[in-house]
Design a protein around this motif. Structure first.
Motif, PDB file in Angstrom:
ATOM      1  N   VAL A   4      40.293  32.717  39.265  1.00  0.00           N
ATOM      2  CA  VAL A   4      41.338  33.663  39.652  1.00  0.00           C
ATOM      3  C   VAL A   4      41.978  34.257  38.402  1.00  0.00           C
ATOM      4  CG1 VAL A   4      43.519  33.944  40.914  1.00  0.00           C
ATOM      5  CG2 VAL A   4      41.824  32.274  41.715  1.00  0.00           C
ATOM      6  N   VAL A   6      45.340  36.574  37.460  1.00  0.00           N
ATOM      7  CA  VAL A   6      46.597  37.185  37.915  1.00  0.00           C
ATOM      8  C   VAL A   6      47.181  37.951  36.733  1.00  0.00           C
ATOM      9  CG1 VAL A   6      48.907  36.785  38.838  1.00  0.00           C
ATOM     10  CG2 VAL A   6      46.999  35.312  39.562  1.00  0.00           C
ATOM     11  N   THR A   7      47.431  39.237  36.954  1.00  0.00           N
ATOM     12  CA  THR A   7      47.989  40.101  35.920  1.00  0.00           C
ATOM     13  C   THR A   7      49.313  40.669  36.426  1.00  0.00           C
ATOM     14  OG1 THR A   7      45.739  40.731  35.281  1.00  0.00           O
ATOM     15  CG2 THR A   7      47.523  42.120  34.452  1.00  0.00           C
ATOM     16  N   HIS A  53      44.446  33.213  33.709  1.00  0.00           N
ATOM     17  CA  HIS A  53      43.083  32.995  34.188  1.00  0.00           C
ATOM     18  C   HIS A  53      42.919  31.519  34.496  1.00  0.00           C
ATOM     19  CE1 HIS A  53      38.529  32.751  33.549  1.00  0.00           C
ATOM     20  NE2 HIS A  53      38.772  33.179  34.770  1.00  0.00           N
ATOM     21  N   GLN A  88      48.925  41.569  40.251  1.00  0.00           N
ATOM     22  CA  GLN A  88      47.580  41.863  40.738  1.00  0.00           C
ATOM     23  C   GLN A  88      46.782  40.571  40.700  1.00  0.00           C
ATOM     24  OE1 GLN A  88      45.428  44.752  38.393  1.00  0.00           O
ATOM     25  NE2 GLN A  88      43.571  44.495  39.575  1.00  0.00           N
ATOM     26  N   ILE A  89      46.186  40.202  41.827  1.00  0.00           N
ATOM     27  CA  ILE A  89      45.407  38.979  41.921  1.00  0.00           C
ATOM     28  C   ILE A  89      43.945  39.344  42.174  1.00  0.00           C
ATOM     29  CG2 ILE A  89      45.053  36.820  43.189  1.00  0.00           C
ATOM     30  CD1 ILE A  89      48.051  37.003  43.965  1.00  0.00           C
ATOM     31  N   GLU A  90      43.062  38.782  41.332  1.00  0.00           N
ATOM     32  CA  GLU A  90      41.632  39.030  41.470  1.00  0.00           C
ATOM     33  C   GLU A  90      40.899  37.698  41.577  1.00  0.00           C
ATOM     34  OE1 GLU A  90      40.250  42.407  38.672  1.00  0.00           O
ATOM     35  OE2 GLU A  90      41.957  41.440  37.659  1.00  0.00           O
ATOM     36  N   ILE A  91      39.990  37.615  42.525  1.00  0.00           N
ATOM     37  CA  ILE A  91      39.128  36.451  42.674  1.00  0.00           C
ATOM     38  C   ILE A  91      37.767  36.842  42.089  1.00  0.00           C
ATOM     39  CG2 ILE A  91      38.083  34.795  44.276  1.00  0.00           C
ATOM     40  CD1 ILE A  91      41.179  34.823  44.323  1.00  0.00           C
ATOM     41  N   LEU A  92      37.252  36.015  41.175  1.00  0.00           N
ATOM     42  CA  LEU A  92      35.972  36.296  40.526  1.00  0.00           C
ATOM     43  C   LEU A  92      34.900  35.346  41.036  1.00  0.00           C
ATOM     44  CD1 LEU A  92      37.243  36.610  36.842  1.00  0.00           C
ATOM     45  CD2 LEU A  92      36.968  38.434  38.520  1.00  0.00           C
TER      46      LEU A  92
END
Length: 104
Positions: A4, A6-7, A53, A88-92
């Motif tokens: 994950v 998060v920015t 991260h 902003q949350i991104e799952i990689l």
């Protein structure tokens, strides 16, 4: 494996408090089994944008970290006092890794 990013950007007047809160929860994370997760925090050149991260072996360790009291307090203060805009949350999804610990 769960990854994950998060920015978020914070208000100038909240920089030092945000850094102190991060240092507090990182110290608490260091008491846990680091073979099950990695957690890193970066800042961008503007000094106001933070990037977290995290890598977790599984949902159990992710839940454990996300419920550490100092981490919950960090999130509360950031979201209620310091946040400038939205996080902003991104799952990689892992494609490849040189670190055997994170291989599929």
């Amino acid at each position: 494996m769960i990854s994950v990013i998060v920015t978020y950007q914070i208000k100038k007047e909240f920089i030092e408090q945000n850094k102190a809160n991060i240092e507090t929860f990182i110290k608490d994370f260091e008491k846990l089994d680091s073979s099950l997760f990695e957690y890193k925090v970066f800042t961008k050149q503007d000094g106001l944008t933070f990037v977290h991260h995290s890598l977790y072996k599984n949902e159990d360790i992710q839940k454990q970290l996300l419920n550490v009291p100092s981490f919950l307090e960090f999130q509360k203060q950031r979201d209620e006092i310091g946040l400038d805009g939205k996080a902003q949350i991104e799952i990689l999804n892992l494609f490849a890794s040189s670190d055997k610990k994170w291989k599929k």
